[in-house]
Design an enzyme around this catalytic site. Structure first.
Site, PDB file in Angstrom:
ATOM      1  N   TYR A   1       0.832  -1.216   0.000  1.00 46.78           N
ATOM      2  CA  TYR A   1       0.000   0.000   0.000  1.00 46.78           C
ATOM      3  C   TYR A   1       0.868   1.268   0.000  1.00 46.78           C
ATOM      4  CZ  TYR A   1      -3.397   3.349   2.074  1.00 46.78           C
ATOM      5  OH  TYR A   1      -4.189   4.430   2.363  1.00 46.78           O
TER       6      TYR A   1
ATOM      7  N   ILE B   1      14.285  -8.609   1.281  1.00 46.30           N
ATOM      8  CA  ILE B   1      15.368  -7.736   1.759  1.00 46.30           C
ATOM      9  C   ILE B   1      16.428  -8.543   2.499  1.00 46.30           C
ATOM     10  CG2 ILE B   1      14.079  -5.565   1.893  1.00 46.30           C
ATOM     11  CD1 ILE B   1      13.518  -6.172   4.865  1.00 46.30           C
TER      12      ILE B   1
ATOM     13  N   ALA C   1       9.265  -2.304   3.274  1.00 46.76           N
ATOM     14  CA  ALA C   1       8.983  -3.738   3.411  1.00 46.76           C
ATOM     15  C   ALA C   1       8.931  -4.119   4.885  1.00 46.76           C
ATOM     16  CB  ALA C   1      10.069  -4.551   2.707  1.00 46.76           C
ATOM     17  N   ALA C   2       7.812  -4.681   5.313  1.00 48.32           N
ATOM     18  CA  ALA C   2       7.673  -5.066   6.718  1.00 48.32           C
ATOM     19  C   ALA C   2       6.401  -5.869   6.916  1.00 48.32           C
ATOM     20  CB  ALA C   2       7.599  -3.819   7.603  1.00 48.32           C
TER      21      ALA C   2
ATOM     22  N   SER D   1       3.166  -5.892   9.296  1.00 51.92           N
ATOM     23  CA  SER D   1       2.579  -4.717   9.944  1.00 51.92           C
ATOM     24  C   SER D   1       1.237  -4.969  10.633  1.00 51.92           C
ATOM     25  CB  SER D   1       2.440  -3.593   8.923  1.00 51.92           C
ATOM     26  OG  SER D   1       1.614  -4.020   7.874  1.00 51.92           O
TER      27      SER D   1
ATOM     28  N   ASN E   1      11.580 -10.675  10.281  1.00 49.96           N
ATOM     29  CA  ASN E   1      11.364  -9.886   9.056  1.00 49.96           C
ATOM     30  C   ASN E   1      11.717  -8.420   9.247  1.00 49.96           C
ATOM     31  OD1 ASN E   1       9.836 -11.407   6.751  1.00 49.96           O
ATOM     32  ND2 ASN E   1       9.023 -12.202   8.667  1.00 49.96           N
TER      33      ASN E   1
ATOM     34  N   TYR F   1       5.160  -5.477  17.189  1.00 54.72           N
ATOM     35  CA  TYR F   1       5.229  -4.685  15.952  1.00 54.72           C
ATOM     36  C   TYR F   1       5.915  -3.344  16.238  1.00 54.72           C
ATOM     37  CZ  TYR F   1       3.748  -1.424  12.359  1.00 54.72           C
ATOM     38  OH  TYR F   1       3.750  -0.436  11.405  1.00 54.72           O
TER      39      TYR F   1
END
Ligand code: UDP
Length: 329
Positions: free
Chosen positions: A11, A52, A74-75, A77, A92, A141
């Site tokens: 997104y 990554i 990039a994660a 979430s 990650n 998170y």
């Protein structure tokens, strides 16, 4: 400049990529497509499919041609998932980011803008939240994002990186136009506005309002909503900041500086969609603070950034995005 956008099929990363391309920059996307979508990669960006954390993939991404800077989106979430399976977040988000920074060192790239989050602050002592407020995340998170903020500070100090951690508050809306249609397409949707729009569209029976007895004017949680296009613009400004700053790490909130309650969001959804959008009261969601509002003075002062689109616009754009022909979630 040529920017490597990690998570550019997601997104935030897809809209940031489109914004950079529209401003005349070159974009390469590195995304493992675990939650992103290949068809969300902005037209004109080159896609390197891969993680990554994978040295072979980062060698390809950095090796294709000179990368000037990285936008790192990039994660993983999902807050609830991070509580259930924290190893995914340490591996990650923290392990992956460390591998990315090492790849940057290897390839001589020292400029980075990172997707951080208001979740690094946890339960605030006061609002609006300043960047100097204590960072006490209340879930893995938020902890994983804070760890990367700290990693960036240490790489700035030791290796002369120029880094910005952008602490997003509640991002919403979509980018539609010029042949583009980029918005939220989460397989597991947890966010208020897309869920409320599903109720408005009739694909969910009612919106569960998590908590109706908070110490707020209408009893529901207050959050600070920011349009994805304003957010993307802040990334471009942060990249420009890294070009004029050396050996520095900037932590900067991105929010509107004002709040809306869950019921105010529902009212906006009703106005925009014309749908009654029924709600049902539900117990508090664990770990949800009553009020989260950003101070955005630093973003204004240092990046020259200010939000330009209000809640109504976010809901309207998200609604127009959701109304388009079905695409995979
Ligand atoms: N919320 C809600 N019902 C939902 C989803 C969210 O009442 O189905 C509330 C949630 O408790 C919070 C606000 O809406 O107060 C925004 O939640 P969201 O998950 O969108 O973002 P967060 O603030 O958790 O990052």
């Amino acid at each position: 400049m040529h920017v490597l956008v990690t998570g550019g099929a997601g997104y935030v990363g897809s809209v940031v990529s489109a914004h950079l391309l529209a401003a005349g920059h070159r974009v390469t996307v590195l995304d493992d497509l675990s939650t992103g979508h290949a068809d969300a990669v902005a037209p004109g960006a080159a896609l390197v499919p891969g993680s990554i954390a994978d040295r072979a993939a980062t060698d390809v991404a950095f090796g294709r041609s000179t990368i000037d800077a990285v936008v790192h989106c990039a994660a993983k979430s999902l807050v609830a998932e991070s509580v259930r399976a924290p190893e995914l977040y340490w591996s990650n988000n923290v392990g992956g980011s460390l591998a990315l920074l090492e790849a940057m060192r290897k390839h001589g790239v020292g400029r980075i803008v990172f997707s951080s989050t208001a979740a690094t602050y946890g339960e605030p002592e006061s609002v609006p939240i300043l960047e100097s407020a204590p960072a006490r995340p209340t879930n893995p998170y938020g902890s994983s994002k804070l760890a990367v903020d700290q990693m960036l500070a240490s790489y700035a100090n030791a290796y002369g990186f120029s880094a910005v951690s952008l602490r997003y508050f509640n991002v919403a809306g979509a980018l539609i136009g010029d042949g583009l249609s980029l918005g939220e397409r989460h397989a597991t949707e947890t966010h208020l506005i897309p869920i409320a729009l599903q109720v408005a569209a009739g694909t969910r029976p009612a919106l569960s309002v998590f908590g109706t007895a908070y110490p707020t004017p209408d009893g529901t949680c207050v959050r600070d909503y920011i349009h994805i296009i304003d957010l993307a613009d802040a990334h471009l400004r942060a990249l420009e900041w890294t070009a004029r700053s050396e050996q520095a790490h900037l932590v900067c909130n991105l929010g509107s500086g004002s709040g809306n309650s869950v019921l105010e969001v529902v009212e906006a959804v009703r106005r925009v969609t014309g749908s009654p959008t029924p709600t049902v009261a539900h117990p508090n969601r664990s770990g949800d603070p009553a009020v989260l509002i950003a101070s955005n003075g630093l973003a204004q002062e240092v990046l020259g950034w200010a939000p330009t689109r209000d809640l109504e616009q976010m809901v309207l754009d998200a609604w127009n995005f959701a109304q388009q022909p079905a695409r995979s979630a």
